[in-house]
Design a protein around this motif. Structure first.
Motif, PDB file in Angstrom:
ATOM      1  N   GLU A 250      -2.781  -7.195  -9.427  1.00  0.00           N
ATOM      2  CA  GLU A 250      -4.019  -6.474  -9.125  1.00  0.00           C
ATOM      3  C   GLU A 250      -3.709  -5.071  -8.603  1.00  0.00           C
ATOM      4  OE1 GLU A 250      -7.538  -6.847  -5.757  1.00  0.00           O
ATOM      5  OE2 GLU A 250      -6.688  -8.694  -6.601  1.00  0.00           O
ATOM      6  N   HIS A 251      -4.462  -4.083  -9.071  1.00  0.00           N
ATOM      7  CA  HIS A 251      -4.302  -2.700  -8.632  1.00  0.00           C
ATOM      8  C   HIS A 251      -5.643  -2.185  -8.119  1.00  0.00           C
ATOM      9  CE1 HIS A 251      -0.269  -2.352 -10.381  1.00  0.00           C
ATOM     10  NE2 HIS A 251      -0.741  -3.004 -11.430  1.00  0.00           N
ATOM     11  N   ASP A 252      -5.686  -1.852  -6.833  1.00  0.00           N
ATOM     12  CA  ASP A 252      -6.884  -1.317  -6.204  1.00  0.00           C
ATOM     13  C   ASP A 252      -6.581   0.082  -5.670  1.00  0.00           C
ATOM     14  OD1 ASP A 252      -8.035  -3.962  -6.473  1.00  0.00           O
ATOM     15  OD2 ASP A 252      -6.899  -4.509  -4.685  1.00  0.00           O
ATOM     16  N   ARG A 253      -7.622   0.877  -5.503  1.00  0.00           N
ATOM     17  CA  ARG A 253      -7.404   2.207  -4.947  1.00  0.00           C
ATOM     18  C   ARG A 253      -8.641   2.650  -4.162  1.00  0.00           C
ATOM     19  NH1 ARG A 253      -8.680   3.110 -10.395  1.00  0.00           N
ATOM     20  NH2 ARG A 253     -10.244   4.755 -10.763  1.00  0.00           N
ATOM     21  N   SER A 254      -8.435   3.582  -3.266  1.00  0.00           N
ATOM     22  CA  SER A 254      -9.543   4.163  -2.502  1.00  0.00           C
ATOM     23  C   SER A 254      -9.196   5.602  -2.155  1.00  0.00           C
ATOM     24  CB  SER A 254      -9.834   3.361  -1.231  1.00  0.00           C
ATOM     25  OG  SER A 254      -8.770   3.476  -0.303  1.00  0.00           O
ATOM     26  N   MET A 255     -10.222   6.347  -1.773  1.00  0.00           N
ATOM     27  CA  MET A 255     -10.066   7.764  -1.491  1.00  0.00           C
ATOM     28  C   MET A 255     -11.139   8.210  -0.513  1.00  0.00           C
ATOM     29  SD  MET A 255     -11.747  10.829  -2.207  1.00  0.00           S
ATOM     30  CE  MET A 255     -12.711  10.415  -3.632  1.00  0.00           C
ATOM     31  N   GLN A 256     -10.770   9.128   0.368  1.00  0.00           N
ATOM     32  CA  GLN A 256     -11.756   9.815   1.206  1.00  0.00           C
ATOM     33  C   GLN A 256     -11.375  11.287   1.315  1.00  0.00           C
ATOM     34  OE1 GLN A 256     -14.248   8.084   4.066  1.00  0.00           O
ATOM     35  NE2 GLN A 256     -12.782   6.481   4.613  1.00  0.00           N
ATOM     36  N   LYS A 257     -12.403  12.144   1.353  1.00  0.00           N
ATOM     37  CA  LYS A 257     -12.192  13.580   1.480  1.00  0.00           C
ATOM     38  C   LYS A 257     -13.156  14.162   2.510  1.00  0.00           C
ATOM     39  CE  LYS A 257     -12.725  14.747  -2.885  1.00  0.00           C
ATOM     40  NZ  LYS A 257     -12.742  15.567  -4.136  1.00  0.00           N
ATOM     41  N   ILE A 258     -12.723  15.228   3.137  1.00  0.00           N
ATOM     42  CA  ILE A 258     -13.587  15.972   4.041  1.00  0.00           C
ATOM     43  C   ILE A 258     -13.379  17.470   3.819  1.00  0.00           C
ATOM     44  CG2 ILE A 258     -11.860  15.879   5.913  1.00  0.00           C
ATOM     45  CD1 ILE A 258     -14.175  15.969   7.915  1.00  0.00           C
TER      46      ILE A 258
ATOM     47  N   ALA B   8      -5.275   6.188  -1.402  1.00  0.00           N
ATOM     48  CA  ALA B   8      -4.560   4.925  -1.211  1.00  0.00           C
ATOM     49  C   ALA B   8      -4.515   4.133  -2.501  1.00  0.00           C
ATOM     50  CB  ALA B   8      -5.240   4.088  -0.118  1.00  0.00           C
ATOM     51  N   ARG B   9      -3.370   3.512  -2.740  1.00  0.00           N
ATOM     52  CA  ARG B   9      -3.180   2.606  -3.869  1.00  0.00           C
ATOM     53  C   ARG B   9      -2.588   1.313  -3.334  1.00  0.00           C
ATOM     54  NH1 ARG B   9      -1.084   7.350  -4.734  1.00  0.00           N
ATOM     55  NH2 ARG B   9       1.067   6.622  -4.597  1.00  0.00           N
ATOM     56  N   GLN B  10      -3.164   0.201  -3.749  1.00  0.00           N
ATOM     57  CA  GLN B  10      -2.669  -1.103  -3.316  1.00  0.00           C
ATOM     58  C   GLN B  10      -2.331  -1.956  -4.522  1.00  0.00           C
ATOM     59  OE1 GLN B  10      -3.937  -3.633   0.224  1.00  0.00           O
ATOM     60  NE2 GLN B  10      -5.187  -4.536  -1.375  1.00  0.00           N
ATOM     61  N   THR B  11      -1.171  -2.582  -4.470  1.00  0.00           N
ATOM     62  CA  THR B  11      -0.728  -3.507  -5.502  1.00  0.00           C
ATOM     63  C   THR B  11      -0.664  -4.899  -4.905  1.00  0.00           C
ATOM     64  OG1 THR B  11       0.570  -1.791  -6.594  1.00  0.00           O
ATOM     65  CG2 THR B  11       1.115  -4.074  -7.121  1.00  0.00           C
ATOM     66  N   PHE B  12      -1.327  -5.826  -5.540  1.00  0.00           N
ATOM     67  CA  PHE B  12      -1.422  -7.204  -5.045  1.00  0.00           C
ATOM     68  C   PHE B  12      -0.821  -8.135  -6.079  1.00  0.00           C
ATOM     69  CE2 PHE B  12      -4.792 -10.806  -4.572  1.00  0.00           C
ATOM     70  CZ  PHE B  12      -3.826 -11.669  -4.087  1.00  0.00           C
ATOM     71  N   THR B  13       0.228  -8.826  -5.695  1.00  0.00           N
ATOM     72  CA  THR B  13       0.830  -9.841  -6.560  1.00  0.00           C
ATOM     73  C   THR B  13       0.522 -11.211  -6.000  1.00  0.00           C
ATOM     74  OG1 THR B  13       2.927  -9.704  -5.346  1.00  0.00           O
ATOM     75  CG2 THR B  13       2.689  -8.307  -7.293  1.00  0.00           C
TER      76      THR B  13
ATOM     77  N   GLN C  92       0.827  -1.203   0.000  1.00  0.00           N
ATOM     78  CA  GLN C  92       0.000   0.000   0.000  1.00  0.00           C
ATOM     79  C   GLN C  92       0.865   1.258   0.000  1.00  0.00           C
ATOM     80  OE1 GLN C  92      -0.378  -1.982   3.115  1.00  0.00           O
ATOM     81  NE2 GLN C  92      -1.559  -3.480   1.952  1.00  0.00           N
ATOM     82  N   THR C  93       0.421   2.243  -0.743  1.00  0.00           N
ATOM     83  CA  THR C  93       0.953   3.601  -0.656  1.00  0.00           C
ATOM     84  C   THR C  93      -0.228   4.518  -0.372  1.00  0.00           C
ATOM     85  OG1 THR C  93       2.762   3.152  -2.197  1.00  0.00           O
ATOM     86  CG2 THR C  93       2.161   5.459  -1.838  1.00  0.00           C
ATOM     87  N   VAL C  94      -0.184   5.177   0.780  1.00  0.00           N
ATOM     88  CA  VAL C  94      -1.303   6.006   1.222  1.00  0.00           C
ATOM     89  C   VAL C  94      -0.791   7.417   1.475  1.00  0.00           C
ATOM     90  CG1 VAL C  94      -3.159   6.299   2.898  1.00  0.00           C
ATOM     91  CG2 VAL C  94      -2.357   3.993   2.316  1.00  0.00           C
TER      92      VAL C  94
END
Length: 947
Positions: free
Chosen positions: A500-508, A449-454, A414-416
């Motif tokens: 696999e490449h997943d990502r997520s985001m939150q804002k306030i 956040a970005r997640q790389t899954f091998t 993960q890179t957040v």
């Protein structure tokens, strides 16, 4: 006005005096002037803003219990995360931290629970991190992102540690003051706003075995411009933690404690494969090149199972890079501007054993893999065509399982990135003969956040590679699932594997306006009021890899989630001094608060709070509050799409034909789909649970009572500079609690009682295997908890032998009950004193520190105690997990070298190398990482300099 001091406790768990205790700092001198929540410097005898109220008042009048954690307390622990420090508080129920190796390898529940992925949280009163409000300088912080869902809580690791001045922990409901989420309490992180010169701290640490190496580098610089009143502080942090593997700790070497070879708890997906074809349950005797013959197989036994433990982390690795800056600028005599900015990058990882590829109708993947027919033309298939079952062919195999060791471990990186900025315009004026203070605030926060899954494979490519062979043309390469370890070639992996490449985001976005001041005077003092308005907008999203969204992954399926909401709120507080300096009434104050909240998703809600404090004598204060609370559903809870979570649970229908099996349970199991003839055995230690959001969710509501007393012994001043005793009783009830019924509870309830609601949530295959447990989020339960906090603080006068101190904090949990509906009414699960596998609920937690200071040397010894618990549910229901006592030691030396202030510290945590109690139901580690330490001593050394 009475003088008050912040207590800097000696406890490594950041034990501090309750705010209401008049005490001296641990160093033996009065505490330095502190800052109010907005960053303004306050003298020790000034009215200030304290967490839990927006009215400025004397800290001794605070009706709610507060714990302070200052920079010295944090340094005293030798820990590299503020979350780890706070999780040691006896009132904390644990929470996610870097000892949780649970990311996408377990699943992506959309409520954020179970998303380990490098996140660290705080959970007060065992009520969950989503019910603890985290603020920075009395303003909200942005929620976490981990590329595994849309969590409803804050990642404390995203706040730069070098920026932290202290932490105020309010252990009381505060929804009427701060809004949603403050059901169990508030964690308010106060940042540096004034500093002179450069401060640098360097720390290294590692376990006795030489692993788990950590480094912490903090630097900050501050200066002022007296002519303009300007204050500037900026700095940064670098933190690194290297992993500890399960293979390197004996207690964690296998999938369950106390075993030295595989049993039924190990995985049936082995490198040699498991093949349940017809009535045969087979595995290879050894690797075979080409197509094996039937003589190459033997009956599958527990001894053939695969041990997934060694490649898993016990302590997850990470790196954190952080920077911060704060600026304060007067704009005249009565107006001030201040702002702050944070940036934090976390690079973290989780790791699991190589992918277990399950194919067939009993697999429980919930996607294409459950329906694959393995064609007889596949050059490696010795069984002929294996049908999963369709309109023309009945299923003739249950599943084929193969551990893809050739593809390496499943690795989640993960890179957040977290960005946070705020600006405040504040001032004061005279009105009604009293001073009034006002502030207008705006903030923006974002986590990306970005997640790389091998280690994953494409189900569609697997299907094509298994035949018919005529359909597997270049670049497809026929897949060998039948030859055992080493027979899946790089060419085969190139076709089926993908990254696999997943990502997520939150804002306030958040804006607030507040005003507070005195209305009029009574004989006992000034009646004060605070009024305010807040508008905030939150958005979030989770975007799995397109292959995952298409349902073609072989690991955890998930769908995209996106949503948001906005809220408008107004609040008011009133503080009324009733009596002062009267017989039996040295002080009697009352306080009231109300807040109206209007959510775009959850409607409107009013919450109220009332409290008071009474001092019958100078030494004794009696206080209490009643508070209503609420928590609006989080983004993931509302909009989260259906996703699978592989929960480590035990099917109570296992071996239902064994001698002595309970007849009622057997009948209920058969009615639910377990086979009535022949032996039935659960094939995997983890079962698939489907979770998802629900836009019809209502807010949770709560009510809490907190009452107690603080006694400060002025008569003991000859031999005790400080001698205080605090007792606080808490009673909290939550209604309409959001969650899904625990899957183990559903299985047990269905088997034991035949409850229609529980049984209806469970789906079994034709052979009886559990292929799905539905756990959609609902307002499904209520929670009741009560207990008692007891704190003792002692500080001796300074003598020729130095000074001595004792800080002792205790939490007793009398009750923690979860009440959920059944088909016939309700069911109550009593959690106090148990370990259900997710977190322990010890009835008693304690931490005490004895310290001795002489000249410029301080030695502190800390003891941390956790009472015994017993496992609740599963095949080892009732197994006792014994009490644990940990010891920590630190030696600190303050000196001057070359006219610079230097600090040298060495310490060891867990002096005896105490092992955590073994836990059968705890997933992935054989112990509960939210509550207990890793085994082995942790040594560290730190040097600090001020110039």
């Amino acid at each position: 006005m009475k003088t008050w001091y912040i207590c800097a406790s000696a406890a490594s768990a950041a034990l501090a005096c309750a705010l209401a205790q008049p005490s001296l700092a641990q160093s033996g001198a009065p505490a330095a002037p502190t800052t109010d929540a907005a960053g303004a410097e306050a003298s020790p005898n000034a009215d200030i803003i304290v967490t839990g109220s927006r009215i400025r008042h004397n800290a001794l009048d605070q009706p709610s219990p507060i714990t302070f954690v200052d920079k010295a307390d944090i340094d005293r622990t030798g820990l590299s995360s503020i979350a780890d420090v706070l999780q040691r508080l006896p009132s904390a129920g644990g929470g996610l931290n870097s000892k949780n190796n649970s990311s996408g390898n377990l699943g992506n529940p959309q409520d954020g629970g179970g998303v380990g992925a490098g996140t660290s949280e705080i959970n007060l009163r065992y009520l969950g991190s989503k019910r603890t409000l985290v603020m920075v300088d009395s303003m909200r912080f942005v929620n976490a992102s981990s590329a595994s869902g849309v969590p409803g809580s804050v990642d404390l690791n995203s706040i730069p540690q070098a920026a932290i001045e202290r932490v105020e922990v309010l252990q009381d409901g505060a929804s009427s003051i701060y809004g949603s989420d403050a059901i169990s309490g508030v964690v308010n992180i106060i940042t540096k706003t004034k500093q002179r010169g450069l401060e640098v701290s360097l720390q290294h640490g590692l376990f006795k075995e030489g692993d788990g190496f950590t480094r912490n580098y903090d630097v900050s610089y501050g200066f002022g411009i007296p002519s303009a009143g300007t204050e500037v502080v900026f700095g940064g942090s670098y933190t690194q933690q290297k992993p500890v593997f399960r293979a390197d700790r004996k207690f964690a070497l296998f999938s369950h404690p106390f075993i030295t070879s595989c049993d039924s708890s190990c995985s049936s997906a082995t490198p040699l494969g498991r093949f349940i074809v017809g009535d045969s349950d087979l595995t290879l005797t050894g690797p075979v090149e080409g197509r094996p013959s039937l003589t190459d197989f033997k009956d599958f036994t527990n001894a053939d199972r695969y041990n997934t433990a060694p490649l898993n982390y016990l302590l997850t690795p990470y790196k954190r890079y952080a920077a911060f800056a704060t600026v304060t600028q007067p704009l005249g005599d009565h107006i001030k501007f201040s702002s702050k900015f944070f940036f934090n990058r976390r690079q973290s990882a989780n790791q699991a054993a190589p992918l277990p590829l399950f194919i067939g109708p009993d697999s429980g993947n919930g996607n294409l893999l459950d329906t694959i027919t393995i064609d007889g033309s596949n050059p490696y298939n010795p069984f002929g065509t294996l049908y999963a079952g369709d309109d023309t062919h009945a299923a003739n195999y249950s599943f084929v399982a193969r551990r893809l060791v050739e593809n390496g471990p499943r690795h989640y990186s993960q890179t957040v990135d977290t960005y946070y900025g705020s600006a405040t315009l504040s001032g004061d004026f005279q009105f009604l003969g009293h001073e009034w203070n006002w502030d207008v605030n705006g903030l923006y926060g974002k986590t990306n956040a970005r997640q790389t899954f091998t280690g994953n494979v494409n189900a569609a490519h697997v299907q094509q590679a298994l035949g018919p062979i005529a359909n597997c043309t270049d670049p497809c390469v026929p897949l060998d699932l039948f030859g055992g370890a080493g027979t899946i070639t790089p060419a085969m992996l190139n076709w089926i594997a993908f990254t696999e490449h997943d990502r997520s985001m939150q804002k306030i976005w958040d804006g607030t306006a507040n005003i507070t001041g005195g209305l009029f005077d009574l004989p006992a003092g000034t009646v004060s009021v605070a009024l305010g308005y807040e508008h905030r907008k939150l958005t979030g999203s989770f975007t799995p890899d397109p292959i995952i969204q298409a349902g073609l992954g072989a690991d955890i399926p998930a769908q995209a989630t996106a949503g948001g909401y906005n809220v408008d709120e107004v609040y008011g507080e009133l503080s009324v001094p009733l009596l002062k300096d009267k017989p039996f009434f040295k002080l009697l104050n009352a306080s009231f608060a109300a807040r109206y909240s209007d959510y775009s998703t959850s409607g409107s809600k009013v919450t109220l709070k009332g409290g008071g404090n009474w001092k019958p004598t100078e030494d004794l204060m009696i206080r209490g509050t009643y508070a209503q609370g609420f928590r609006a559903p989080a983004i993931g809870e509302l909009f989260g799409s259906l996703s699978r979570f592989d929960a480590p649970v035990n099917d109570p229908c296992n071996n239902l034909n064994s001698p002595g099996f309970n007849a009622t349970v057997r009948q209920n199991c058969i009615a639910n789909g377990a086979p009535s003839t022949g032996a039935y055995e659960q094939q995997g230690a983890q079962l698939p649970v489907l979770t998802g959001g629900n836009e019809a969710l209502k807010p949770e509501t709560s009510r809490s009572w907190v009452g107690g007393a603080v006694y400060s012994a002025s008569w003991a001043r000859d031999w005790a500079r400080t001698l205080t005793l605090e007792a606080s009783y808490f009673n909290i009830r939550i209604k309409d609690a959001i969650g899904a019924v625990d899957p183990q509870t559903l299985l047990d309830r269905c088997a034991n009682t035949g409850d229609a609601l529980a049984c209806g949530a469970i789906t079994r295959s034709a052979t009886g295997q559990v292929t799905r447990i539905v756990g959609t989020l609902q307002n499904i339960s209520s929670v009741k908890t009560d207990g008692l906090d007891l704190n003792l603080t002692y500080r001796s006068p300074t003598t020729g032998a130095g000074s001595f101190g004792l800080s002792w904090q205790n939490t007793l949990t009398f009750k923690y009950d979860e009440i959920s509906p059944t088909a016939d009414g309700t069911s109550t699960v009593k959690r106090a004193g148990t370990e259900p596998g997710t977190q322990a609920y010890p009835k008693y937690k304690s931490i005490a520190t004895i310290d001795w200071s002489l000249s410029n040397v301080t030695v502190s010894l800390t003891g941390r105690y956790i009472s015994r618990v017993h496992e609740d549910g599963g095949t080892n229901d009732g197994h006792e997990m014994g009490a644990r006592l940990y010891g920590d030691l630190q030696v600190l030396w303050d000196t001057k070298l070359a006219n610079r202030d230097f600090t040298f510290a060495v310490g060891v945590n867990n002096i005896a190398g105490t092992n955590p109690p073994a836990c059968y139901n705890c997933s992935l580690a054989n112990y509960d990482p939210a509550v207990y330490d890793l085994p082995s001593q942790f040594f560290y050394a730190r040097v600090g300099v001020k110039m």
